[in-house]
Design an enzyme around this catalytic site. Structure first.
Site, PDB file in Angstrom:
ATOM      1  N   VAL A  60       0.854  -1.184   0.000  1.00 62.31           N
ATOM      2  CA  VAL A  60       0.000   0.000   0.000  1.00 62.31           C
ATOM      3  C   VAL A  60       0.890   1.235   0.000  1.00 62.31           C
ATOM      4  O   VAL A  60       1.844   1.324   0.778  1.00 62.31           O
ATOM      5  CB  VAL A  60      -0.925   0.019   1.245  1.00 62.31           C
ATOM      6  CG1 VAL A  60      -1.720   1.324   1.310  1.00 62.31           C
ATOM      7  CG2 VAL A  60      -1.873  -1.168   1.226  1.00 62.31           C
ATOM      8  N   GLY A 105       4.430   4.122   2.949  1.00 61.78           N
ATOM      9  CA  GLY A 105       4.017   2.854   2.349  1.00 61.78           C
ATOM     10  C   GLY A 105       4.164   1.737   3.357  1.00 61.78           C
ATOM     11  O   GLY A 105       4.792   1.898   4.402  1.00 61.78           O
ATOM     12  N   LYS A 106       3.569   0.616   3.081  1.00 61.93           N
ATOM     13  CA  LYS A 106       3.754  -0.568   3.929  1.00 61.93           C
ATOM     14  C   LYS A 106       3.325  -1.779   3.117  1.00 61.93           C
ATOM     15  O   LYS A 106       2.504  -1.663   2.195  1.00 61.93           O
ATOM     16  CB  LYS A 106       2.881  -0.471   5.189  1.00 61.93           C
ATOM     17  CG  LYS A 106       3.417  -1.269   6.356  1.00 61.93           C
ATOM     18  CD  LYS A 106       4.533  -0.520   7.059  1.00 61.93           C
ATOM     19  CE  LYS A 106       5.071  -1.234   8.269  1.00 61.93           C
ATOM     20  NZ  LYS A 106       5.952  -0.366   9.061  1.00 61.93           N
ATOM     21  N   GLY A 107       3.859  -2.935   3.472  1.00 62.80           N
ATOM     22  CA  GLY A 107       3.463  -4.149   2.768  1.00 62.80           C
ATOM     23  C   GLY A 107       3.437  -5.318   3.723  1.00 62.80           C
ATOM     24  O   GLY A 107       3.931  -5.228   4.855  1.00 62.80           O
ATOM     25  N   ASP A 146      10.276  -5.210   8.436  1.00 61.52           N
ATOM     26  CA  ASP A 146       9.280  -4.972   9.487  1.00 61.52           C
ATOM     27  C   ASP A 146       9.216  -6.293  10.259  1.00 61.52           C
ATOM     28  O   ASP A 146      10.186  -7.061  10.240  1.00 61.52           O
ATOM     29  CB  ASP A 146       7.933  -4.570   8.856  1.00 61.52           C
ATOM     30  CG  ASP A 146       6.977  -3.976   9.869  1.00 61.52           C
ATOM     31  OD1 ASP A 146       7.170  -2.834  10.279  1.00 61.52           O
ATOM     32  OD2 ASP A 146       6.022  -4.666  10.284  1.00 61.52           O
TER      33      ASP A 146
END
Ligand code: NAD
Length: 416
Positions: A60, A105-107, A146
Site C-alpha cells: 500500500v 508505504g507498507k506491505g 518490518d
C-alpha cells in the site's frame, strides 16, 4: 463481545480529528484519509515437499506527495489489508514529522515464517518482491524490514529486483546488510532517535536524567539499545521484559548481562540478582521513564491510571490506546508519540538511501550528528505546536505532519 480492533478505522479517525482541528480544506482531507495505491498479489511458492502454496500479499502506498513511499514489509499470519493501510498512513505522518522527503508505504504477506524453511522464505520473498515490483523503485517506493523480515530478506529482494532490471539496483530497498550498501548505525537508530526525544523532553521538564528510574518493556532491537542509551546517560534501568515476562532490580539491572542472558536462554527472566515480575506489572512500577518497546495496545484504559512514569516514550508502534492517552495526559504525563519517538529508524534508512545514491558512505559520527539534529528539530516543532495549540504531543505531532503533507498536496495541485 468487544468489537475487534480495526487499525484502519483508528488511523482514519485520527486524521478526521486533526483535520477538523486545523480546519483542513475538505477536498485535501479526503485525499489524506485515503491510500493512493493498494496492490494485492497472489504469490505461488514451491514448498520443500514439492507442493505449491499460494500466499496473499499487499503493498500500500498511502502518499507520494512529499517523495517516494517508504515503509516496511511484514511477514505474519495476522496481516490484513486494513492493517497494512493503517501502517502505510502512519509512515506518511512519521516521515513528515521528521521532515524526510518521503511519503508512506507498507506491505505484508499472510504467512507464518516460523513454520517455513529458509528456502521457502527465500522463494516467498523473491516472488512477492517480483509481484509488487511494478510499483517499486528507488524514486517510487522503497521498502524495508518490518515484523519477521530481516536484512537477509532485503538482500534477496534487492537481488530479485536487480535480476529483473539487468543491473544492480541496491537503492530500491533499505536496511540491507552493510556489505551491499547498508548504513552504519541502522541497528541502533530507532533507540538512538527515541533517546534524543527523551533527552529533549527531560530538558523541557527540567528533569536531569541522571539517577532517574527507567522501565523498558520489550528487550529486542529497540528495547535493548534504549536500555543501553539511558544507562549511558546515568539512568537506573529498574525493570525490563520480553515475551516470557519481566525482571526487576531496585538498584539497577546490568543491561549487557541481561542481553547475554537472553541470547543464551531466549529470555531475560532468570537473570541472577533480579526478581521476576509479569508484563502487566512492569507497566505499573514506580519509575520516571517508561519505554514500551514491544507490542501495540499495551497501555489501555484498564492500566493507564496505574502508570507512574512522568515520560512515556513510544519506541513501539501504537502501544497506547486513545482512551489511555487521554488518561495519561490528564495526569500530566508527557507521552512522546510513536510517529516521533521511533522515527530514528526510518531516518537512518533515509541516510542509507542518500548515501547509496551518492555512492559515498558516511562514518558513524556523521550519522549520529545528522540524526540528532533531525530528532531535536522534530521534537521542538512538535513541542512548540502542542504548546501553541494547547494539545498533547501526539496531536501536536499529527498537526505538524498533516500540515506538511497538506501544504505539498495543495502546492502540487490535483492532476489533471
Ligand atoms: P524485536 O522483535 O527485536 O523485539 C521485540 C521484543 O518484544 C522481544 O524482546 C520480544 O520478546 C518482546 N515481546 C514480545 N511480546 C511481548 C510481550 N507480550 N510483552 C513484553 N515483551 C514482548 O522488535 P523491535 O525491532 O525491537 O521492535 C519493537 C517495537 O518497536 C515494535 O512495535 C516495532 O514496530 C517498533 N519499531 C521498531 C523499529 C526498528 O527499527 N527496530 C522502528 C520503528 C518501530
Amino acid at each position: 463481545m468487544a468489537a475487534k480492533f480495526n487499525p484502519w478505522a483508528m488511523a482514519q479517525e485520527q486524521v478526521d480529528a486533526v483535520a477538523k482541528r486545523i480546519k483542513l480544506d475538505p477536498g485535501i482531507h479526503q485525499v489524506l484519509r485515503n491510500p493512493r495505491r493498494t496492490l494485492t498479489v497472489s504469490i505461488p511458492v514451491r514448498m520443500d515437499d514439492g507442493s505449491i502454496k499460494v500466499f496473499e500479499g499487499y503493498r500500500v502506498q498511502h502518499s507520494l506527495a512529499r517523495g517516494p513511499a517508504k515503509g516496511g514489509l511484514r511477514f505474519h499470519p495476522d496481516v490484513t489489508l486494513e492493517e497494512v493501510k493503517a501502517l502505510a498512513m502512519w509512515m506518511t505522518w512519521k516521515c513528515a514529522v521528521v521532515g524526510i522527503p518521503y511519503g508512506g508505504g507498507k506491505g505484508g504477506v499472510i504467512c507464518n515464517p516460523k513454520k517455513m524453511s529458509q528456502g521457502e522464505i527465500e522463494r516467498l520473498s523473491r516472488r512477492f518482491f517480483f509481484e509488487i515490483s511494478a510499483i517499486i523503485g528507488e524514486d517510487i517506493d522503497i521498502p524495508a524490514p518490518d515484523v519477521n523480515t530481516t536484512p537477509q530478506i532485503m538482500a534477496w529482494m534487492m537481488d530479485t529486483y536487480s535480476m529483473k532490471s539487468g543491473y544492480p539496483a541496491p537503492h530500491v530497498i533499505t536496511d540491507k546488510p552493510l556489505e551491499i550498501g547498508g548504513s552504519l548505525g541502522r541497528n541502533k537508530a530507532t533507540a538512538q532517535g527515541c533517546f534524543y526525544t527523551i533527552q529533549a523532553a527531560a530538558k523541557k521538564l527540567r528533569m536531569p536524567l541522571k539517577g532517574k528510574k527507567v522501565v523498558v518493556q520489550g528487550y529486542g532491537n529497540a528495547g535493548f539499545f534504549m536500555a543501553e542509551f539511558l544507562k549511558g546517560a546515568g539512568c537506573k534501568i529498574v525493570a525490563v521484559s520480553d515475551s516470557q515476562g519481566g525482571i526487576y532490580k531496585a538498584t539497577g539491572i546490568d543491561v549487557a548481562a541481561a542481553k547475554k542472558h537472553k541470547e543464551k536462554t531466549r529470555t531475560v527472566v532468570g537473570l541472577k540478582g533480579t526478581t521476576k515480575i509479569s508484563n502487566a506489572e512492569i507497566l505499573e512500577i514506580n519509575c520516571d521513564i517508561l519505554v514500551p518497546a514491544a507490542l501495540e495496545n499495551v497501555i489501555t484504559k484498564d492500566n493507564a491510571r496505574k502508570v507512574k512514569a512522568k515520560i512515556i516514550a513510544e519506541a513501539a508502534n501504537g502501544p497506547t490506546t486513545p482512551e489511555a492517552d487521554k488518561i495519561l495526559n490528564a495526569k500530566g504525563a508527557v507521552v512522546i508519540p510513536d510517529i516521533l519517538a521511533n522515527a530514528g529508524g526510518v531516518t537512518v534508512s533515509y541516510f542509507e538511501w542518500v548515501q547509496g545514491r551518492m555512492g559515498l558512505w558516511w562514518d558513524e559520527k556523521d550519522i549520529t550528528e545528522r540524526l540528532k539534529k533531525i530528532m531535536d528539530d522534530s521534537f521542538a516543532a512538535t513541542w512548540d505546536t502542542a504548546a501553541k495549540e494547547k494539545c498533547d504531543m501526539r496531536t501536536g505531532a499529527y498537526i505538524v505532519a498533516m500540515k506538511r503533507v497538506a501544504d505539498v498536496t495543495k502546492l502540487r495541485g490535483i492532476w489533471p
